[in-house]
Design a protein around this motif. Sequence first.
Motif, PDB file in Angstrom:
ATOM      1  N   ASN A  45     -21.573  -6.869 -17.426  1.00  0.00           N
ATOM      2  CA  ASN A  45     -20.197  -6.761 -17.913  1.00  0.00           C
ATOM      3  C   ASN A  45     -19.191  -6.914 -16.773  1.00  0.00           C
ATOM      4  O   ASN A  45     -18.012  -6.670 -16.963  1.00  0.00           O
ATOM      5  N   ARG A  46     -19.653  -7.311 -15.605  1.00  0.00           N
ATOM      6  CA  ARG A  46     -18.720  -7.672 -14.532  1.00  0.00           C
ATOM      7  C   ARG A  46     -18.694  -9.179 -14.337  1.00  0.00           C
ATOM      8  O   ARG A  46     -18.008  -9.682 -13.461  1.00  0.00           O
ATOM      9  N   ALA A  62     -23.957  -2.919 -17.758  1.00  0.00           N
ATOM     10  CA  ALA A  62     -23.423  -2.765 -16.406  1.00  0.00           C
ATOM     11  C   ALA A  62     -24.550  -3.045 -15.413  1.00  0.00           C
ATOM     12  O   ALA A  62     -25.729  -2.952 -15.770  1.00  0.00           O
ATOM     13  N   PRO A  63     -24.215  -3.423 -14.168  1.00  0.00           N
ATOM     14  CA  PRO A  63     -25.271  -3.725 -13.193  1.00  0.00           C
ATOM     15  C   PRO A  63     -26.254  -2.570 -13.011  1.00  0.00           C
ATOM     16  O   PRO A  63     -27.430  -2.795 -12.714  1.00  0.00           O
ATOM     17  N   SER A  64     -25.789  -1.335 -13.230  1.00  0.00           N
ATOM     18  CA  SER A  64     -26.694  -0.196 -13.021  1.00  0.00           C
ATOM     19  C   SER A  64     -27.851  -0.217 -14.023  1.00  0.00           C
ATOM     20  O   SER A  64     -28.901   0.371 -13.766  1.00  0.00           O
ATOM     21  N   PHE A 119     -23.952  -1.664  -5.149  1.00  0.00           N
ATOM     22  CA  PHE A 119     -23.316  -1.441  -6.430  1.00  0.00           C
ATOM     23  C   PHE A 119     -23.396  -2.649  -7.341  1.00  0.00           C
ATOM     24  O   PHE A 119     -23.271  -2.544  -8.541  1.00  0.00           O
ATOM     25  N   ASN A 120     -23.546  -3.847  -6.753  1.00  0.00           N
ATOM     26  CA  ASN A 120     -23.411  -5.073  -7.521  1.00  0.00           C
ATOM     27  C   ASN A 120     -24.543  -6.027  -7.211  1.00  0.00           C
ATOM     28  O   ASN A 120     -25.327  -5.817  -6.292  1.00  0.00           O
TER      29      ASN A 120
END
Lengths: 418, 339
Positions: free
Chosen positions: A180-181, A157-159, A274-275
């Motif tokens: 995963n986005r 994930a971006p985090s 967030f992204n």
Amino acid sequence: MTTLTDPPAESFKLSMLVYDTRYRSITFQIIALIAFLLFFGWLTLNTVQNLNDLGKEVSFGFLGNPAGYDINQRLIEYDNQDTHLRAAFVGLLNTLLVAVLGCITATIVGVIVGVLRLSGNWLIARLMTVYVEMFRNVPVLMWIILAMAVLIESLPAPSAFRGDDPDSTMKLFDSVALTNRGVYIPEPLFSRGLGDISFFGAFDISVDLIAIIVVLIGSIWVSKRIGRKADATQEATGIRPTTWHIRTAVVILPTVVLLGILGFHLGYPELRGFNFQGGTHMRNSLIALWLALSLYTAAFVAEIVRAGIMAISAGQTEAAAALGLRSNRIMSLVILPQALRVIIPPLISQYLNLTKNSSLAIAVGYMDITGTLMGITLNQTGRELETVLLGMAIYLVISLIISSVMNVYNERKKLVER
Amino acid sequence: MKKSVFLGALTVAGLAAGVAGAATLDDVKARGTLNCGVSTGLTGFSYPDANGEWQGFDVGVCRAVAAAVLGDASAVEFVPTTGKTRFTALASGEIDMLARNTTWTFSRDVDLKFTFVGVNYYDGQGFMIPKELGVSSAKELDGATVCIQTGTTTELNLADYFRVNNISYEPVPIETNAEAQQQFLAGACDVYTTDASGLAATRATFENPGDYAVLPEIISKEPLGPLVRHGDDEWGDVVRWTLNALIAAEEYGVTSANVADLASAPTDNPEVNRLLGTEGELGAMLGLEADFAVDAIAAGGNYGELFEKNIGENTPIGLARGLNAQYTDGGLLYSPPFR
């Protein structure tokens, strides 16, 4: 001596419509046509009647109302205050995007696999057989869902990119982020761009893009002229002048100069909020759908290519080999051009299949025409009949366009006979 | 999905005109089972348990109607529907009623030609986030990726909310609650938005529910209720008054435990007597047995019992009564009189 006898004056009788072979087939065709029309008339009347009873009338007015929903992947400007019609158009472009990408990839992979499956190398040929059998014997929906699940579960994930000591880092000199986005890749930017021009007030097209395409087409045309001139020289003198360096320069230089004038540079994605922001975002839904559709269809294309190659008699290969051609030249100069005549017609069907299979996009949340017009719009407006009919008409038109373009290509490749 | 929508459209178009006009009540009685549309699986509201039996709050409404009409709470054929297929299924006659946390809106009532018979849960749309995101208000969600079930009112509320607050977001449309859960847990979206009750139900199934929080903002009114087709008011009345019977039963203290006693002989409370059929002809007016409400209440208990058993504070979902308390307790539940 001849006697002239008049043929008996024929009087037409109704029974002849059935018993006379001259009329029989026409009679039955007319009867079948009338029955067919009656059936469809009954179906239409019944539909209209039932819709009236339900208090619904067939109307396409809803297309002009604000859609109210957002679409993540948009090739043209769109926000939730635009109309259902525009939302449908955004979906249509998404369908076309994945169809075009899919057809190109499926063709390339399919041709390579098809040729390799006939390879003398035992391992490669068997591997290709396994690939073909695996992909064409499992429904494409499974492949689409599998591809999406793998992308979501296996990529970070971006985090995970955040912090001083992140779990993941960007690849390829910090230019590509695999999350995963979706995949974020650098985007082309122009610091001295020419702006956009608006088409019918409906959508904008970048002038930069048009300029680059025009220059590219122009330089390819010049390059071809140089090639033809070289051909003529070779015909006349028997010596072919070396032109490849001039031709390469003619194709590349003008584009490079134009890019320089426009101030071309790459915009890199970076993690903000967030992204990842900036760069081009290729969503997982697009990648999963594209991968699954192309690999699935490529398995069929491979079989078509193999059939086409096997339709050319082995004598052709032997004759070409006897002339001293190397095996890759035999394939590209002798076998494939002839095999194309067998390959193209079934290939058209595969392109159509791929385009229609793209309607499974909603399984991974890809907003194609099925997802927008026949999905959300249908649901928000409750116009089942209208949206589904419209959607079917759109798929019909897309399919007919693909087949007519491919038929033109087929005509050109066909063996010209006397 | 395309297929089912298309088949649904064909069914709408092709079925004989009988569907729209005929008496659903007679159909259900003749068939001996009630076809009830529910969601494909939402813990607490409608889900098949380990034995394949359907359980939940919405399922309870289906069972109560089946008990009222057929006297048998198990005579229900549950038809799982997605957000997209539910209305087609109802309009085409595939199901007799829909009890699938469906929001009562103007256009669904008027334009889609359905009749909402009441509200069985007053809800509102909320946002769920992983706590590690460090967000405490929905207004801080600028640029977030939001998982959302497509074909729902939440999709439109979300677009409105972010537009009005002038913040951007990236929608990830998904088809079912299970897919949303998968994507949300994998971090493919930052936020999952749906009705607050649905969020609580989904969170209850997580391995570590404590790692996730529901944001305080409730951005919409979502009155959820069962619905039937327009044009068959007798059937609509049956479903409406079965639901009202469950609500009134709680108000008057009639429970699944004491309903048999109370119905055996007239009590001092005339309202209870009329409800349970020991006085008056209310059941016959509906075309049902006099004790239809007794069966409905005995099936799964009154409204309060259904709530506590499926989604109440002692369940993993842990929803407080809040707006869904009786009007006597400061809530919105208010059954019209049985008279």
